[in-house]
Enzyme design. Sequence first.
Site, PDB file in Angstrom:
ATOM      1  N   SER A  69       4.655   0.738  -3.718  1.00 50.77           N
ATOM      2  CA  SER A  69       3.205   0.759  -3.533  1.00 50.77           C
ATOM      3  C   SER A  69       2.790  -0.456  -2.725  1.00 50.77           C
ATOM      4  CB  SER A  69       2.514   0.750  -4.898  1.00 50.77           C
ATOM      5  OG  SER A  69       1.122   0.863  -4.767  1.00 50.77           O
ATOM      6  N   ASP A  70       1.756  -0.283  -1.919  1.00 54.89           N
ATOM      7  CA  ASP A  70       1.181  -1.409  -1.192  1.00 54.89           C
ATOM      8  C   ASP A  70      -0.283  -1.107  -0.969  1.00 54.89           C
ATOM      9  OD1 ASP A  70       0.909  -3.825   0.080  1.00 54.89           O
ATOM     10  OD2 ASP A  70       2.526  -3.489   1.502  1.00 54.89           O
ATOM     11  N   GLN A  71      -1.065  -2.162  -0.739  1.00 55.45           N
ATOM     12  CA  GLN A  71      -2.510  -1.974  -0.642  1.00 55.45           C
ATOM     13  C   GLN A  71      -3.126  -2.961   0.336  1.00 55.45           C
ATOM     14  OE1 GLN A  71      -5.093  -3.322  -3.952  1.00 55.45           O
ATOM     15  NE2 GLN A  71      -5.774  -1.203  -4.037  1.00 55.45           N
TER      16      GLN A  71
END
Length: 193
Positions: A69-71
């Site tokens: 996951s990355d944001q």
Amino acid sequence: MQNYQLVLASTSPFRQQILAKLKLPFVTAKPDCDETPLIGETPEHLLMRLAENKARSCFLADPSLVIGSDQVCVIDDQIIGKPLTTEKAVEQLLRQSGQAITFYTGLALFNNQTQQTQVLCDTFTVHFRTLSESMARRYVEAEQPLHCAGSFKSEGLGIALFERLEGDDPNSLIGLPLIKLIQLLENEGLNVI
């Protein structure tokens, strides 16, 4: 259904807390990938690429399902990173004052047995109330959101910065969209309930 080891490709305590809500055993691993955006890359493409690269870099045992996951947050078509300093955090909050900003969260689930990866991007929009410099400073001093995209922690006092929120899953705003993750896990035969 095969017994997969569930791996969270992240050292973020926030993502660990979110994933723990599912009551599934998991381990964490530190991903190893270059996070440099490609020239002309959209936030959606960047985050889906990074989420997949993180997931593929972290399987620890056979068989594994690895969550990457990355944001980032985007305001006026510009990616806003983690502030890292108090002054930068205050500056970011003042720039976001009275604005709507969009958070993009890339999510990937890599099955190391099949070598298949499910990848998606989730969006969440935050509408900030109008903030004074003293409000921004008090908030930053109180919560120290220096390692948070957008300079706030919505799960804490950061909620006081907003007029309203728009999105399908509030966990997405913290960095791990659980509703969509559950769907990806179920696609692999892992039922949460």
